[in-house]
Write an enzyme that holds these catalytic residues in place. Structure first.
Site, short mmCIF file in Angstrom:
data_model
loop_
_atom_site.label_atom_id
_atom_site.label_comp_id
_atom_site.label_asym_id
_atom_site.label_seq_id
_atom_site.Cartn_x
_atom_site.Cartn_y
_atom_site.Cartn_z
N ARG A 173 12.02 -5.55 4.00
CA ARG A 173 11.74 -4.11 3.88
C ARG A 173 12.78 -3.26 4.60
NH1 ARG A 173 5.89 -2.06 5.18
NH2 ARG A 173 6.21 -3.23 7.09
N LYS B 93 0.84 -1.21 0.00
CA LYS B 93 0.00 0.00 0.00
C LYS B 93 0.87 1.26 0.00
CE LYS B 93 -2.01 -1.20 3.90
NZ LYS B 93 -1.27 -2.45 4.21
N ARG C 241 12.04 -1.27 10.15
CA ARG C 241 11.00 -0.75 11.04
C ARG C 241 10.93 -1.60 12.31
NH1 ARG C 241 5.40 0.18 7.86
NH2 ARG C 241 4.56 -1.06 9.54
N ARG D 31 0.39 -9.06 13.62
CA ARG D 31 -0.27 -8.10 12.71
C ARG D 31 -1.20 -8.83 11.74
NH1 ARG D 31 5.04 -5.28 10.83
NH2 ARG D 31 3.83 -4.32 9.15
N ARG E 240 -9.56 0.25 9.68
CA ARG E 240 -9.16 -1.15 9.86
C ARG E 240 -10.10 -1.92 10.77
NH1 ARG E 240 -2.67 -1.76 10.28
NH2 ARG E 240 -2.22 -0.14 8.80
P1 AP5 Z 1 4.82 -1.51 1.77
O1 AP5 Z 1 4.40 -0.67 0.64
O2 AP5 Z 1 5.61 -0.90 2.85
O3 AP5 Z 1 3.56 -2.33 2.35
P2 AP5 Z 1 2.31 -1.81 3.18
O4 AP5 Z 1 1.10 -2.45 2.59
O5 AP5 Z 1 2.32 -0.34 3.30
O6 AP5 Z 1 2.62 -2.54 4.54
P3 AP5 Z 1 2.69 -1.99 6.05
O7 AP5 Z 1 3.50 -3.02 6.82
O8 AP5 Z 1 3.10 -0.57 6.12
O9 AP5 Z 1 1.26 -2.15 6.47
P4 AP5 Z 1 0.72 -2.12 7.87
O10 AP5 Z 1 -0.68 -2.00 7.51
O11 AP5 Z 1 1.02 -3.24 8.78
O12 AP5 Z 1 1.55 -0.97 8.60
P5 AP5 Z 1 1.11 0.48 9.02
O13 AP5 Z 1 2.28 1.34 8.95
O14 AP5 Z 1 -0.12 0.86 8.30
O15 AP5 Z 1 5.64 -2.75 1.12
C1 AP5 Z 1 6.19 -3.78 1.93
C2 AP5 Z 1 7.52 -4.23 1.31
O16 AP5 Z 1 7.28 -4.87 0.06
C3 AP5 Z 1 8.51 -3.11 1.01
O17 AP5 Z 1 9.78 -3.60 1.25
C4 AP5 Z 1 8.31 -2.82 -0.50
O18 AP5 Z 1 9.48 -2.34 -1.11
C5 AP5 Z 1 7.93 -4.19 -1.01
N1 AP5 Z 1 6.96 -4.19 -2.09
C6 AP5 Z 1 5.86 -3.41 -2.20
N2 AP5 Z 1 5.15 -3.73 -3.29
C7 AP5 Z 1 5.82 -4.76 -3.88
C8 AP5 Z 1 5.57 -5.53 -5.06
N3 AP5 Z 1 4.49 -5.32 -5.83
N4 AP5 Z 1 6.46 -6.49 -5.38
C9 AP5 Z 1 7.56 -6.73 -4.61
N5 AP5 Z 1 7.84 -6.02 -3.49
C10 AP5 Z 1 6.97 -5.04 -3.13
O19 AP5 Z 1 0.70 0.25 10.54
C11 AP5 Z 1 1.68 -0.03 11.53
C12 AP5 Z 1 0.99 -0.14 12.89
O20 AP5 Z 1 0.35 1.11 13.25
C13 AP5 Z 1 -0.14 -1.17 12.97
O21 AP5 Z 1 0.36 -2.47 13.24
C14 AP5 Z 1 -0.95 -0.62 14.15
O22 AP5 Z 1 -0.35 -0.88 15.38
C15 AP5 Z 1 -0.89 0.90 13.91
N6 AP5 Z 1 -1.99 1.36 13.04
C16 AP5 Z 1 -1.88 1.93 11.81
N7 AP5 Z 1 -3.08 2.22 11.31
C17 AP5 Z 1 -3.99 1.83 12.24
C18 AP5 Z 1 -5.41 1.85 12.31
N8 AP5 Z 1 -6.15 2.32 11.30
N9 AP5 Z 1 -6.02 1.35 13.42
C19 AP5 Z 1 -5.29 0.88 14.45
N10 AP5 Z 1 -3.94 0.83 14.46
C20 AP5 Z 1 -3.29 1.29 13.36
MG MG Z 2 2.51 1.02 4.89
#
Ligand code: AP5
Ligand code: MG
Length: 223
Positions: free
Chosen positions: A131, A17, A165, A176, A92
């Site tokens: 990542r 994403k 991270r 997660r 979420r």
């Molecule tokens: P990346 O683009 O970073 O993936 P992502 O979908 O953004 O994954 P996240 O881990 O950021 O999602 P998340 O939802 O757990 O974390 P968030 O920060 O939102 O890509 C991942 C990797 O793959 C990278 O290395 C990239 O280069 C590679 N890649 C990407 N696309 C590719 C492709 N097509 N092919 C090959 N490689 C590829 O949340 C973190 C924490 O915050 C949560 O756990 C929670 O505690 C809190 N939080 C955030 N939002 C909320 C909410 N709404 N409610 C409650 N808690 C929340």
């Molecule tokens: Mg993300």
């Protein structure tokens, strides 16, 4: 044609994403609003929100709805988000989705598109395990699939400081994924069968996913 545009990036951790978000937001002239990035910013600045969020993030658990919703509401009320938003990682939970619909309704808006990043668990784990994230702008790289042009340096902001991270470890990733299955996937039923939902095969290479997103939501001038 709608004068505002609110798009959700929905899907499991590691689906890609964040990787697609900046270009997609720029293409549509709307700000990228990532709740994960907002929490990490709060954490860096040691704000009360950041300190509370850390306890949940470090365990791979979702931060309580009230905290997340207040943070997003303030962001959506900013002038920069007057024409719409690209929401990444929010909502979420069902209460978050209710809250978002209420926030948008009060602004005379609605969710226009939900882009569901669909990928198998093995793909997610492989992506998260490799990542590297920029501590300055939050951009994501991958040791194998998306390495930076210069080792250790962010292609986007030039900062020398790509790191893993703190929640990208085997234990937290498992938690997660469990949180995602239990609390986030039930949301899909809300959009299933509607034109709002676009299922994107996110298991493909980055450029292919980018093309699929452009087809799902053409730029407004092309619509
Ligand atoms: P990346 O683009 O970073 O993936 P992502 O979908 O953004 O994954 P996240 O881990 O950021 O999602 P998340 O939802 O757990 O974390 P968030 O920060 O939102 O890509 C991942 C990797 O793959 C990278 O290395 C990239 O280069 C590679 N890649 C990407 N696309 C590719 C492709 N097509 N092919 C090959 N490689 C590829 O949340 C973190 C924490 O915050 C949560 O756990 C929670 O505690 C809190 N939080 C955030 N939002 C909320 C909410 N709404 N409610 C409650 N808690 C929340
Ligand atoms: Mg993300």
């Amino acid at each position: 044609m709608s004068r505002t545009l609110d798009i959700l990036l929905f899907g499991p951790p590691g689906a890609g994403k964040g990787t697609q978000a900046a270009a997609l937001a720029a293409r549509h002239g709307i700000p990228h609003v990532s709740t994960g990035d907002l929490f990490r910013k709060n954490l860096k600045e040691q704000t009360p929100v950041g300190l509370v969020a850390r306890g949940f993030m470090d365990r791979g658990l979702l931060v309580p709805d009230e905290i997340v919703c207040d943070m997003v509401r303030l962001r959506l009320e900013e002038d920069e988000a007057a024409a719409g938003s690209l929401l990444d990682g929010f909502p979420r939970t069902l209460p978050q989705a209710d809250a978002l619909e209420g926030m948008l309704r009060r602004l005379g808006r609605r969710i226009d598109h939900v882009l569901f990043f669909d990928a198998e668990d093995e793909v997610l784990v492989e992506r998260i395990a490799g990542r590297l994230s920029c501590s300055g702008c939050g951009a994501a790289f991958h040791r194998t699939f998306a390495p930076p042009r210069t080792q250790g340096v962010c292609d986007h902001c030039g900062r020398n400081g790509l790191s893993v991270r703190s929640d990208d470890n085997a234990e937290t990733v498992g938690a997660r994924l469990l949180e995602y299955r239990a609390k986030t996937t039930p949301l899909l039923a809300r959009w299933q069968g509607s034109d709002t939902l676009h299922v994107i095969n996110a298991g493909r290479p980055i450029a292919e996913v980018e093309r699929a997103l452009a087809l799902a939501v053409p730029a407004r001038a092309e619509a």
